[in-house]
Design an enzyme around this catalytic site. Structure first.
Site: not given
Length: 346
Positions: A141, A245, A315
């Protein structure tokens, strides 16, 4: 030179350095650097380079998870600090990272969580110290900012995967063992289970354009990566396999970020694309929004390179541990990729 010509020349002069932010200047000069091997019993450093946790239990869980994996834990001096939404000041957070890389007793560094703020640290990191002390760095992330910068400035292979306070379910533990301890040349295939459905629905992959490609992996979170555009902390895209992502992004924002990658020339340089999960990125009710599928087709199909979506990257409760900088072969028809070379020092 007339005024218009002067302005045009000045504008080009200003833009040209930013084009180097694709990574062609700084990253191309950095040979790939492999981390030292990791073994049970080693010391793992826990740091908080991004957001602060809202519950100290999460920090306790991160420590306990590393100990349960078989490691001794050393925490950063400020890993439980807080300044606004951040886990301490920029100097404190960067200082913890620099100290962990410099500490010979620490063999790997695990980020307690993501969130926001890691990009603020990039000018404060000691990349010379990182190059002299290559070791595992694990997180995802917002930690994408660290993966990109360390790849661009030090050439070190880092690892995109679970954070310390995240889920350490059997799948993630197995990934940790296979990638970081057993040092396997892993074949990354989604875990697909039918459950009570007639045909499997979860963790399905979909080919965007078929074919195979080889190259070193770069990427991570789409939002964080594109926010580094024009900076010296974005790695070289040429011949790379790009993995992406994201989470909780409206499709129009995903479209804007892909447009940035296209306009800066990055998409035209990559050899293949792996799109993981964009969790909670669905269009809203009614009309007026492109779908994620349409956006990926618009930007990736014209490239004529192998690409697929749905990899277990993002995630997710269960996620791959992906070596950023590791050389892989992508098979877009099968929806898989595999490591071709070791990503640790012999």
């Amino acid at each position: 030179m007339d005024r218009r010509g002067f302005i045009r020349t000045a504008a080009l002069t200003a833009v040209l350095p930013s084009l180097g932010g694709i990574g062609t200047a700084s990253a191309a000069a950095r040979p790939r650097l492999l981390p030292v091997p990791l073994a049970k019993g080693d010391t793992i450093g826990l740091v908080s380079p991004s957001s602060a946790t809202d519950d100290s239990l999460n920090l306790q869980l991160a420590r306990e998870a590393m100990e349960a994996l078989g490691f001794t834990v050393k925490t950063g001096a400020h890993y439980d600090a807080r300044r606004g939404h951040l886990a301490g000041t920029d100097a404190q957070r960067a200082g913890d990272l620099n100290a962990m890389f410099a500490d010979k007793a620490v063999k790997a560094i695990v980020c307690t969580r993501g969130g926001s703020g890691a990009a603020r640290l990039l000018p404060l990191l000691d990349y010379a110290v990182i190059r002299r002390n290559p070791k595992v760095l694990l997180g995802y992330s917002d930690i994408t900012a660290l993966h990109c910068a360390i790849q661009a400035q030090a050439g070190l292979v880092t690892f995109h995967g679970p954070i310390g306070s995240g889920s350490w379910n059997p799948f993630n533990v197995d990934q940790f063992r296979r990638v970081l301890l057993d040092r396997e040349l892993v074949d990354y295939r989604n875990k697909v289970e039918a459950g009570d459905e007639l045909v499997p629905r979860r963790n399905r992959t979909l080919t965007i354009r078929g074919g195979k490609a080889r190259g070193e992996l770069i990427g991570g979170n789409l939002t964080v990566l594109t926010a580094l555009a024009g900076s010296p902390y974005l790695p070289d895209f040429r011949g790379r396999i790009l993995f992406l992502e994201d989470v909780s992004e409206a499709p129009y924002r995903v479209d804007r970020m892909f447009s940035t990658l296209k306009l800066m020339g990055a998409l035209d340089q990559v050899a293949g694309v792996i799109f993981g999960e964009c969790s909670d990125c669905n269009p809203g009710d009614g009309y007026g929004s492109l779908t994620l599928e349409q956006i990926l087709d618009d930007y990736l199909l014209p490239l004529g390179i192998p690409a697929y979506r749905g990899a277990m990257i993002g995630h997710l409760r269960e996620q791959f541990i992906v070596p950023v900088g590791g050389k892989v072969e992508l098979d877009a028809d099968a929806g898989t990729f595999r490591l071709l070379e070791p990503v640790f020092q012999a």
